[in-house]
Design an enzyme around this catalytic site. Structure first.
Site, PDB file in Angstrom:
ATOM      1  N   HIS A   1      21.493  45.108 -16.830  1.00  0.00           N
ATOM      2  CA  HIS A   1      20.063  44.933 -17.106  1.00  0.00           C
ATOM      3  C   HIS A   1      19.570  43.546 -16.701  1.00  0.00           C
ATOM      4  CE1 HIS A   1      16.265  45.769 -19.149  1.00  0.00           C
ATOM      5  NE2 HIS A   1      16.330  44.561 -19.671  1.00  0.00           N
TER       6      HIS A   1
ATOM      7  N   LYS B   1       3.383  43.177 -13.652  1.00  0.00           N
ATOM      8  CA  LYS B   1       4.774  43.597 -13.565  1.00  0.00           C
ATOM      9  C   LYS B   1       4.975  44.834 -14.431  1.00  0.00           C
ATOM     10  CE  LYS B   1       9.512  41.823 -14.175  1.00  0.00           C
ATOM     11  NZ  LYS B   1      10.318  40.722 -14.780  1.00  0.00           N
TER      12      LYS B   1
ATOM     13  N   HIS C   1      11.899  50.254 -20.872  1.00  0.00           N
ATOM     14  CA  HIS C   1      12.519  50.172 -22.192  1.00  0.00           C
ATOM     15  C   HIS C   1      12.986  51.580 -22.555  1.00  0.00           C
ATOM     16  CE1 HIS C   1      12.613  47.245 -25.762  1.00  0.00           C
ATOM     17  NE2 HIS C   1      13.098  46.646 -24.717  1.00  0.00           N
ATOM     18  N   ASN C   2      13.736  52.176 -21.626  1.00  0.00           N
ATOM     19  CA  ASN C   2      14.100  53.579 -21.737  1.00  0.00           C
ATOM     20  C   ASN C   2      15.081  53.853 -22.876  1.00  0.00           C
ATOM     21  OD1 ASN C   2      12.591  53.751 -19.389  1.00  0.00           O
ATOM     22  ND2 ASN C   2      14.367  53.830 -18.043  1.00  0.00           N
TER      23      ASN C   2
ATOM     24  N   SER D   1      15.628  39.269 -31.051  1.00  0.00           N
ATOM     25  CA  SER D   1      14.459  39.238 -31.925  1.00  0.00           C
ATOM     26  C   SER D   1      13.222  38.907 -31.091  1.00  0.00           C
ATOM     27  CB  SER D   1      14.636  38.196 -33.028  1.00  0.00           C
ATOM     28  OG  SER D   1      15.701  38.553 -33.887  1.00  0.00           O
TER      29      SER D   1
ATOM     30  N   GLY E   1       9.726  43.413 -10.252  1.00  0.00           N
ATOM     31  CA  GLY E   1       9.860  44.693 -10.934  1.00  0.00           C
ATOM     32  C   GLY E   1      11.116  44.746 -11.757  1.00  0.00           C
ATOM     33  N   ASN E   2      11.717  45.925 -11.819  1.00  0.00           N
ATOM     34  CA  ASN E   2      12.818  46.172 -12.734  1.00  0.00           C
ATOM     35  C   ASN E   2      13.671  47.310 -12.196  1.00  0.00           C
ATOM     36  OD1 ASN E   2      13.173  47.895 -15.818  1.00  0.00           O
ATOM     37  ND2 ASN E   2      14.299  46.059 -15.298  1.00  0.00           N
TER      38      ASN E   2
END
Length: 766
Positions: free
Chosen positions: A59, A104, A108-109, A327, A559-560
């Site tokens: 990730h 962007k 958060h799958n 957190s 992006g991601n």
């Protein structure tokens, strides 16, 4: 954590080289752990192991995708508007008048499957902070969602929680949710996709970067306290395959507080306005580990941190837990000593806790060569002494093997042309309603009505129109339009073409509002990178996007990548979600997708070429449960020409409406334009009504043209080489469609019932 691990110091690590360490449990491979030992010249402390494990996770490090993502930079088109590209928290583009926009999209799958409400809520919070760290005020959010079958028990568990999380966080922040997508497919059962986008605006001179310059400058942690929630959250959950034990990972999901985030936003913007920070980073995935290593690596390369100064919600946290905690609502700033008091005063004004936890240090030439030096202490002992760049920039890079799936040729050869077609007008009518009412095509209002679309007062367009549009400031008529699109069916059939089709649809959706597409972000959702078939899909997909962006002059700004989207050995259909941002000089010129009573009698034109292209189509999927054949042909030159016609038409005020053709083809596009304006239309489908209605040929838009502007519009189409055909007129109370063999008509009341009743029937009418 064992009692011994609480005090695992550098000195202890040097004297106990053979102490077993749980690196495998933290997701590290044998060779990765060996590489850490080589870098440090000893075994890592527990705290150092925590840093490397999260920073080298899939990730955070992109270790399986880097080799493919580089082409976004290598093939990047020349574009004077690009101010900040890939590598920072978000890309930044010039939109004129001295303003810049940053945007962007991220995933958060996995957290959203484990704990839907908090997983989705903190996905929104995280992407908003990414935008904030660039120095921008967030002005809008969007989301692209995919779930299993709408009536599946697990979808009824996950979807309402995800929607409540998005609406709770975004509404409490006071950010309009202006669009996105909602899709359903059995492939997403047990692995939903929750992709969140944020856009923000700033002046050029306000851009901030993640860096820690200036030896002697303070490292300040501000925002929420650090707790045990989210330890290893996104970095761990998004770096492994899902299985039956996933629900046991609920403690790994972060817990969000949007009211604290709202204070953090206003506090940060005031800090920026007073020029009180020289570097800034949010604490998202990997928490303190990420913020310290990336800031240090982006500055002098040196930093000293005292973990005892990190404000804790739970005093029992160990150094490694502090470092891995995710957190929420936390930021880290680099502040000059002379400005520290002013910095702390601003934080106090906004009731934001701020603590100096360290300082930027200089490094020797040798330390710089090795990657800098990050030192952390805990209870007077050194627990971290490592080169930060080796964690943030020099992690493992894998050349994963990839191979075309064994069933790819069989899939492509399964042409939907052989599927049974409607034999009568009654069957054709029934199939129009069936496609229109299907989850993923039908009205998403049950979801989107839970989001505030108009808060802040600058929303120009939002759901249900083709793209969202907002004014960049209260005092300007300049606006930006954004759309996200993806089609897992197309990409499964042909990852290269399917990704280009997703990009083309987002490009077209922006263009139909009258905006000029400018830049791209992406969220690439795939299965396990350890599967050669998945990596082949990923390689083809990234190549397709890079080539398309190069052809149309829209750089990828960031992006991601989300891997391991699968349950057991079953991967999702590859789902690259592409976000396109466009600019419109005057939002008063924007186009909507609705036919209007005011334009009754206006001529309806179809732009583009319609071919018999049903591979991966909504019709094949919904009516026959079929996936096979080839997806529609990609024609990027035609998309660009279409975009120019739409932008020029908006500038000259010749169009009354414009709506792109995508899922469901002309049948769905006409129905939506009628329902959105509350007025019917009369069209002629020609000799092949079935193909005219359900083909999903790309580079097509249906428009209504003002009666006095038909000649001007025809001239624009001819000038840009866009095929155009008059197919009907706006007016009446039904969607009426003639063809050479007959006619079908569907009253708007029946049409609306079919379109709007599906999701309330499944998830509840409230």
């Amino acid at each position: 954590m064992s009692e011994a691990s609480r005090f695992d110091t550098v000195a202890k690590a040097e004297s106990t080289p053979d102490t077993p360490q749980p690196y495998a449990e933290l997701g590290m491979k044998d060779d990765e752990y060996a590489r850490v030992r080589e870098i440090l010249g000893r075994r890592p402390t527990s705290a150092e192991l925590a840093i490397y494990s999260v920073m080298w996770s899939e990730h955070c490090s992109y270790k399986s995708s880097k080799t493919h993502l580089r082409q976004f930079g290598e093939k990047a088109p020349e574009n004077d508007a690009l101010l900040v590209g890939m590598g920072e928290n978000a890309g930044v583009v010039d939109v004129g008048d001295g303003y810049a926009v940053t945007f962007k999209i991220e995933s958060h799958n996995h957290p959203s499957y484990v704990e839907p409400h908090q997983g989705a809520a903190t996905g929104v919070g995280g992407i908003v902070r990414d935008i904030l760290t660039m120095g921008a005020r967030p002005i809008a959010v969007m989301d692209a969602l995919r779930f299993g079958p709408a009536d599946a028990p697990d979808t009824r568990r996950v979807l309402p929680g995800v929607v409540s999380g998005i609406s709770f966080y975004g509404n409490c922040l006071g950010l309009p949710n202006i669009g996105g997508e909602l899709g359903f497919d059995s492939g997403y059962s047990g692995n939903p996709l929750v992709n969140a986008l944020c856009v923000g605006v700033m002046k050029h001179e306000d851009i901030k970067l993640a860096q820690a310059p200036g030896p002697g400058n303070h490292v300040v942690l501000f925002g929420s306290t650090t707790g045990p929630d989210g330890i290893g959250g996104a970095s761990v959950l998004a770096s492994a395959t899902f299985d039956d034990e996933s629900h046991a990972k609920r403690p790994s999901v972060q817990v969000g507080d949007p009211f604290m985030e709202k204070l953090l936003i206003e506090c940060s913007l005031e800090l920026f306005a007073q020029d009180l920070v020289v570097g800034i980073q949010d604490l998202g995935a990997a928490g303190v580990s990420c913020a310290t290593t990336e800031l240090a690596a982006g500055g002098t390369g040196g930093m000293r941190v005292d973990l005892d100064r990190v404000p804790l919600r739970d005093p029992r946290l160990t150094p490694e837990e502090i470092l891995m905690s995710e957190s929420q609502e936390r930021m880290m700033a680099i502040v000059e000593p002379a400005k520290l008091d002013d910095f702390l005063a601003v934080c106090a004004k906004w009731d934001i806790l701020a603590s100096v936890i360290g300082e930027v240090t200089d490094v020797t030439e040798e330390e710089a060569r090795r990657g800098g030096r990050l030192v952390m202490t805990w209870r007077g002992e050194t627990v971290v002494d490592m080169p930060p760049r080796t964690a943030s920039d020099e992690g493992p890079v894998y050349e994963r093997p990839f191979a075309r799936p064994d069933d790819q040729d069989v899939l492509l050869g399964d042409d939907p042309a052989a599927l049974a077609r409607p034999a009568t007008d009654a069957e054709l009518r029934e199939q129009v309603l069936r496609v229109l009412s299907a989850p993923g095509v039908c009205d998403p209002g049950w979801v989107t009505s839970q989001y505030d679309r108009y808060v802040l007062g600058n929303t120009v367009l939002a759901v249900p129109h083709d793209s969202g549009m907002v004014r960049i400031t209260d005092s300007s008529d300049r606006g930006v339009a954004l759309a996200t699109d993806g089609n897992g069916r197309y990409t499964r059939l042909d990852p290269y073409a399917g990704t280009q089709l997703a990009y083309a649809e987002a490009y077209r959706n922006v263009a139909t509002t009258g905006a000029r597409p400018l830049a791209v972000t992406n969220c690439l959702n795939f299965g396990s990178p350890e599967d050669p078939a998945v990596m082949w899909q990923f390689a083809e997909s990234t190549k397709g996007l890079a080539d398309a962006c190069q052809a149309l002059g829209t750089p990828v700004t960031g992006g991601n990548v989300s891997f391991y989207n699968q349950t057991g050995s079953t991967a999702i259909n590859p789902t690259p979600v592409i976000g396109v941002l466009g600019v419109i000089d005057d939002v008063h010129d924007r186009l909507t997708s609705a036919f209007s009573h005011d334009d009754a009698g206006a001529t309806i034109f179809l732009l583009g070429e319609t071919r018999e292209e049903l591979g991966g189509s909504a019709w094949a999927d919904i009516v026959h449960g079929h996936l096979g054949g080839r997806p529609p042909k990609v024609d990027l030159a035609a998309e660009a020409a279409l975009g120019r016609v739409l932008a020029d038409s908006a500038d000259h005020g010749v169009l009354a409406s414009a709506h792109d053709l995508s899922d469901g083809g002309l049948a769905v596009a006409l129905a939506e334009s009628c329902l959105r304006g509350g007025v019917g239309c009369e069209v002629d489908l020609g000799s092949d009504a079935f193909t005219a209605l359900f083909s999903e040929s790309a580079a097509r838009v249906v428009v209504s043209v003002r009666p006095d502007a038909e000649a001007a519009f025809a001239e624009l189409c001819e000038r840009h080489g866009v095929p155009v055909a008059a197919i009907g007129t706006v007016g009446g109370t039904a969607l009426s469609m003639a063809h050479s063999g007959g006619r079908i008509a569907i009253d708007l009341t029946e049409l609306r019932t079919a379109y709007e009743s599906t999701l309330p029937a499944v998830f509840g009418g409230e």
